[in-house]
Enzyme design. Structure first.
Site, mmCIF file in Angstrom:
data_model
loop_
_atom_site.group_PDB
_atom_site.id
_atom_site.type_symbol
_atom_site.label_atom_id
_atom_site.label_comp_id
_atom_site.label_asym_id
_atom_site.label_seq_id
_atom_site.Cartn_x
_atom_site.Cartn_y
_atom_site.Cartn_z
ATOM 1 N N ASP A 87 -10.166 -7.692 6.637
ATOM 2 C CA ASP A 87 -9.201 -6.682 6.157
ATOM 3 C C ASP A 87 -9.845 -5.847 5.039
ATOM 4 O O ASP A 87 -9.876 -4.617 5.141
ATOM 5 C CB ASP A 87 -7.889 -7.340 5.711
ATOM 6 C CG ASP A 87 -6.908 -6.302 5.200
ATOM 7 O OD1 ASP A 87 -6.342 -5.569 6.022
ATOM 8 O OD2 ASP A 87 -6.749 -6.198 3.965
ATOM 9 N N SER A 106 12.331 1.219 6.519
ATOM 10 C CA SER A 106 11.979 -0.071 5.953
ATOM 11 C C SER A 106 13.073 -1.073 6.246
ATOM 12 O O SER A 106 14.256 -0.745 6.172
ATOM 13 C CB SER A 106 11.802 0.069 4.436
ATOM 14 O OG SER A 106 11.591 -1.201 3.876
ATOM 15 N N ARG A 107 12.641 -2.297 6.558
ATOM 16 C CA ARG A 107 13.623 -3.331 6.822
ATOM 17 C C ARG A 107 14.237 -3.843 5.525
ATOM 18 O O ARG A 107 15.343 -4.331 5.499
ATOM 19 C CB ARG A 107 12.968 -4.480 7.600
ATOM 20 C CG ARG A 107 12.411 -4.017 8.946
ATOM 21 C CD ARG A 107 11.376 -4.969 9.482
ATOM 22 N NE ARG A 107 10.391 -5.293 8.473
ATOM 23 C CZ ARG A 107 9.572 -6.325 8.520
ATOM 24 N NH1 ARG A 107 9.596 -7.126 9.553
ATOM 25 N NH2 ARG A 107 8.712 -6.544 7.556
ATOM 26 N N ILE A 116 0.822 -1.215 0.000
ATOM 27 C CA ILE A 116 0.000 0.000 0.000
ATOM 28 C C ILE A 116 0.855 1.265 0.000
ATOM 29 O O ILE A 116 0.477 2.277 -0.596
ATOM 30 C CB ILE A 116 -1.024 -0.006 1.167
ATOM 31 C CG1 ILE A 116 -2.130 1.006 0.902
ATOM 32 C CG2 ILE A 116 -0.371 0.254 2.507
ATOM 33 C CD1 ILE A 116 -2.919 0.760 -0.357
ATOM 34 N N LYS A 151 -5.507 1.800 7.724
ATOM 35 C CA LYS A 151 -6.607 1.022 8.289
ATOM 36 C C LYS A 151 -6.193 -0.447 8.328
ATOM 37 O O LYS A 151 -5.372 -0.849 7.508
ATOM 38 C CB LYS A 151 -7.906 1.199 7.499
ATOM 39 C CG LYS A 151 -7.814 0.959 6.001
ATOM 40 C CD LYS A 151 -7.705 -0.343 5.348
ATOM 41 C CE LYS A 151 -8.078 -1.661 5.761
ATOM 42 N NZ LYS A 151 -7.865 -2.695 4.703
HETATM 43 P P1 NAP Z 1 2.344 -5.681 3.183
HETATM 44 O O1 NAP Z 1 2.792 -5.239 1.822
HETATM 45 O O2 NAP Z 1 2.268 -7.122 3.455
HETATM 46 O O3 NAP Z 1 3.251 -5.043 4.333
HETATM 47 C C1 NAP Z 1 3.556 -3.706 4.370
HETATM 48 C C2 NAP Z 1 4.902 -3.505 5.016
HETATM 49 O O4 NAP Z 1 4.776 -3.588 6.430
HETATM 50 C C3 NAP Z 1 5.982 -4.508 4.692
HETATM 51 O O5 NAP Z 1 6.514 -4.288 3.441
HETATM 52 C C4 NAP Z 1 6.961 -4.278 5.817
HETATM 53 O O6 NAP Z 1 7.710 -3.121 5.508
HETATM 54 C C5 NAP Z 1 6.049 -3.898 6.973
HETATM 55 N N1 NAP Z 1 5.895 -5.001 7.900
HETATM 56 C C6 NAP Z 1 5.307 -6.190 7.694
HETATM 57 N N2 NAP Z 1 5.385 -6.949 8.802
HETATM 58 C C7 NAP Z 1 6.024 -6.197 9.727
HETATM 59 C C8 NAP Z 1 6.422 -6.423 11.066
HETATM 60 N N3 NAP Z 1 6.142 -7.572 11.691
HETATM 61 N N4 NAP Z 1 7.075 -5.434 11.709
HETATM 62 C C9 NAP Z 1 7.354 -4.271 11.096
HETATM 63 N N5 NAP Z 1 7.008 -4.006 9.812
HETATM 64 C C10 NAP Z 1 6.345 -4.965 9.147
HETATM 65 O O7 NAP Z 1 0.934 -5.055 3.528
HETATM 66 P P2 NAP Z 1 0.065 -3.957 2.778
HETATM 67 O O8 NAP Z 1 -0.822 -4.622 1.801
HETATM 68 O O9 NAP Z 1 0.886 -2.844 2.342
HETATM 69 O O10 NAP Z 1 -0.903 -3.551 3.996
HETATM 70 C C11 NAP Z 1 -0.432 -2.780 5.078
HETATM 71 C C12 NAP Z 1 -1.625 -2.101 5.722
HETATM 72 O O11 NAP Z 1 -2.278 -1.303 4.732
HETATM 73 C C13 NAP Z 1 -2.671 -3.079 6.249
HETATM 74 O O12 NAP Z 1 -3.213 -2.614 7.457
HETATM 75 C C14 NAP Z 1 -3.741 -3.081 5.148
HETATM 76 O O13 NAP Z 1 -5.037 -3.353 5.653
HETATM 77 C C15 NAP Z 1 -3.644 -1.664 4.641
HETATM 78 N N6 NAP Z 1 -4.114 -1.505 3.263
HETATM 79 C C16 NAP Z 1 -3.689 -2.344 2.280
HETATM 80 C C17 NAP Z 1 -4.199 -2.202 0.992
HETATM 81 C C18 NAP Z 1 -3.754 -3.082 -0.158
HETATM 82 O O14 NAP Z 1 -4.318 -2.973 -1.256
HETATM 83 N N7 NAP Z 1 -2.770 -3.949 0.012
HETATM 84 C C19 NAP Z 1 -5.132 -1.226 0.714
HETATM 85 C C20 NAP Z 1 -5.496 -0.338 1.725
HETATM 86 C C21 NAP Z 1 -4.979 -0.495 2.989
HETATM 87 P P3 NAP Z 1 9.289 -3.090 5.377
HETATM 88 O O15 NAP Z 1 9.668 -4.316 4.600
HETATM 89 O O16 NAP Z 1 9.468 -1.817 4.631
HETATM 90 O O17 NAP Z 1 9.871 -3.046 6.737
#
Ligand code: NAP
Length: 311
Positions: A165, A33-34, A11, A87
């Site tokens: 989610d 970012s890690r 996101i 969110k």
């Molecule tokens: P994602 O790509 O799986 O994870 C986002 C980032 O969070 C990872 O790249 C990592 O960043 C960090 N992360 C993951 N696990 C972690 C941990 N245990 N400790 C610290 N950092 C961690 O997820 P995403 O889809 O972007 O979703 C993230 C949030 O945005 C969720 O709450 C989701 O509901 C919301 N969201 C997602 C979407 C969508 O379309 N995907 C849409 C709207 C909202 P680093 O590798 O940079 O450290």
């Protein structure tokens, strides 16, 4: 204002980076970012280090999944930074209440964002519903988990919320457009064998004037995806579809009035515009109603074990 983006995943790259880059209000001054990075922007591997090194960055936007987010949000508030939360705003209601109290004590802005509320036709749907006597309303949020969440294991873990989610996006719209407060009567949660979170759910709500209000969320939808809310009143009907981007009233498509949207197109640009305004006004925006309904469903829901989910 300088902002640091923390958690450079799907996101952050799909929505936050383009929204910040296009905004006159914001400058993307660091990422934390890690593993990831944004070209041309200083990357920190360690959040505490960024907070210490960069007192000039007054705002952090947290884009990681809900379970790890609380620790980051609390550290940011403790370090005197304004905080924007993706969110759902937390893995539990208690976490969110604690963060809201911390922000208030420190005179900082906390913004629990709900991007779906910024979809183009949500406010028009709210206006129409305010003039109607509701008979029934059904939310249908059906999408293909393999298409939208590839390789995301956290969604199946405790606190990942499974189909809630995306379902919480529907609940964020529902709680925005209804002129009254509803609460959960009953729910069913279909949990794949061996997983911790549901792949599908149904929710049945109590409406204060007795309208039938229900929701069905399903992550097993292949082909056409469906993110819609249909309502019937005593005098007409409404269909809000495409996740809030399209509105039909009595079968006729309603077009958006750009002035109602501050002239800013897109859900995430509007969220960042709101964050700038909240900071300028010295206030927070933490509406936990959508998360409350999810918590109620997890407390009240009847669990049904279904076929294992194989990626
Ligand atoms: P994602 O790509 O799986 O994870 C986002 C980032 O969070 C990872 O790249 C990592 O960043 C960090 N992360 C993951 N696990 C972690 C941990 N245990 N400790 C610290 N950092 C961690 O997820 P995403 O889809 O972007 O979703 C993230 C949030 O945005 C969720 O709450 C989701 O509901 C919301 N969201 C997602 C979407 C969508 O379309 N995907 C849409 C709207 C909202 P680093 O590798 O940079 O450290």
């Amino acid at each position: 204002m300088d902002v640091a983006l923390v958690g450079v995943g799907k996101i952050a790259l799909d929505q936050h980076v383009p929204a910040i880059m296009a905004s006159m209000d914001w400058s993307l001054s660091a990422t934390v970012s890690r593993t990831g990075k944004v070209n041309g922007v200083r990357t920190y591997r360690d959040f505490a280090q960024m907070l210490t090194d960069r007192p000039d960055i007054r705002v952090v936007s947290l884009c990681m999944p809900p379970v790890p987010r609380f620790t980051y949000a609390a550290a940011a508030l403790d370090a005197g930074r304004h905080v924007m939360l993706e969110k759902p705003p937390g893995a539990t209601l208690s976490e969110c209440h604690m963060l809201a109290a911390m922000a208030k004590e420190r005179g900082l802005t906390l913004f629990a964002t709900w991007h779906s509320r910024e979809a183009a036709m949500v406010q028009a749907a709210k206006t129409w519903l305010a003039s109607q006597t509701l008979r029934d309303l059904e939310v249908v949020w059906k999408e293909d988990v393999r298409r939208w969440h590839p390789d995301q294991d956290w969604i199946w873990e405790p606190g990942g919320m499974g189909v809630f989610d995306p379902g919480i996006n529907a609940l964020s719209i529902l709680t925005e457009i209804l002129p009254v407060t509803i609460h959960l009567r009953a729910a069913t949660l279909e949990v794949p064998e061996g997983r911790q979170a549901p792949i599908a759910a149904t929710l049945d709500f109590i409406h204060p004037q007795g309208a039938d209000v229900s929701a069905v969320f399903d992550w097993r939808q292949e082909g056409t995806q469906n993110w819609s809310i249909e309502a019937t009143s005593t005098t007409g009907r409404m269909r809000l579809s495409d996740g809030g981007a399209k509105l039909e009233i009595n079968g006729a498509v309603v077009t958006s009035n750009d002035k109602d949207l501050n002239g800013i197109m897109g859900e995430y640009p509007r969220l960042y515009h709101k964050m700038a305004a909240l900071i300028a006004d010295g206030i927070s925006d933490v509406d936990l109603a959508p998360l409350r309904h999810v918590a109620d469903a997890f407390m009240m829901g009847r669990r049904i074990i279904v076929a294992p989910f194989i990626t």
